[in-house]
Design an enzyme around this catalytic site. Sequence first.
Site, short mmCIF file in Angstrom:
data_model
loop_
_atom_site.label_atom_id
_atom_site.label_comp_id
_atom_site.label_asym_id
_atom_site.label_seq_id
_atom_site.Cartn_x
_atom_site.Cartn_y
_atom_site.Cartn_z
N PRO A 44 52.15 65.77 -21.94
CA PRO A 44 52.68 67.14 -22.00
C PRO A 44 54.10 67.19 -22.56
O PRO A 44 54.43 68.08 -23.34
CB PRO A 44 52.62 67.60 -20.55
CG PRO A 44 51.47 66.84 -19.98
CD PRO A 44 51.54 65.48 -20.64
N GLU A 45 54.95 66.23 -22.17
CA GLU A 45 56.29 66.10 -22.73
C GLU A 45 56.67 64.64 -22.85
O GLU A 45 56.23 63.81 -22.04
CB GLU A 45 57.36 66.82 -21.88
CG GLU A 45 57.38 68.32 -22.02
CD GLU A 45 56.43 69.01 -21.05
OE1 GLU A 45 56.23 70.24 -21.18
OE2 GLU A 45 55.90 68.33 -20.16
N THR A 46 57.49 64.35 -23.86
CA THR A 46 58.08 63.02 -24.02
C THR A 46 59.59 63.19 -24.11
O THR A 46 60.08 64.08 -24.80
CB THR A 46 57.54 62.34 -25.29
OG1 THR A 46 56.14 62.11 -25.15
CG2 THR A 46 58.24 60.99 -25.52
#
Length: 295
Positions: A44-46
């Site tokens: 979903p996020e990095t």
Amino acid sequence: MIAYCEVSAFTQTPGQGNRAGVVLEAGELTDAEMQALAAFLEAPETVFVTRMGGGLVRVRYFTPTQEIEFCGHATVALGLRLAQGGHWQGEPLELETLVGRVPLTLETEAGVPTRVWMEQRGLETRPVARELRRELAEALGLDERMIHRGLPLAAASSGLWSVFVPLLDTVILDGLDPDLPRIHALSDALGVTSVYAYAPMGVNRFAARDFAPAVGIPEDPVTGSAAGALLALLAEGGRLPVRGDRASGVVYQGHALGTPGEVEVEVTLAGQTVRDIRVGGCAALDREGYWDRKK
């Protein structure tokens, strides 16, 4: 080759909670390369560390489709990786993000890093027009009568904007049938990142689901920044027990996706005004790997 790892945040169990990519040495990556690596990881996020030293870590956050200003679960994942990798022993540490500096605190047990707490910026709120209640309910697959009248329905932010929609109980929450294109349109119209539905489980315990198609995330498993804003919104509205000048609570999220996680929140008040918001959680390493930036 660029080293990365994937970390499950807000859980002690790999594969549960919310997955985040963590790249500790991203100083030489271009914007396009960071976006490409985030898309490759499909988390979903990095979070990318572009500079580190002197008690300050400069970071950037990307979803698989775009850069965003802040991400709570990726921040917790990064904090634990910094501690486990020997880059942080618990001394004062701040992240430099697009929403400003975010102080981190490390919690340990018998010298082992166990939990990271992040201070979120002050609560901001915006009212939501009453006529939008039905639209929000229908976008979630509900009748408007299933919205809880005693809890706040509002847009709020302690880092990223969400619109918070209270539901009567967790059965309704678990049974949501979201219309993602409609949620996307409503998010754009309201100037928010996501539509965050929540339901009470006790006096200071809540279950939640967060839909963010506007930034390429159909449903976020566990959302630290939004959990902080929710508990602050509830505390400011007198919906949480307060001891002295503090209120606290837990948000449970991810069960609908089979990846349960827990977000702990502490809110400090000055009278009826939120002064500080702290969000805490655990994290577990899933796997490590390398990305070939030349491909």
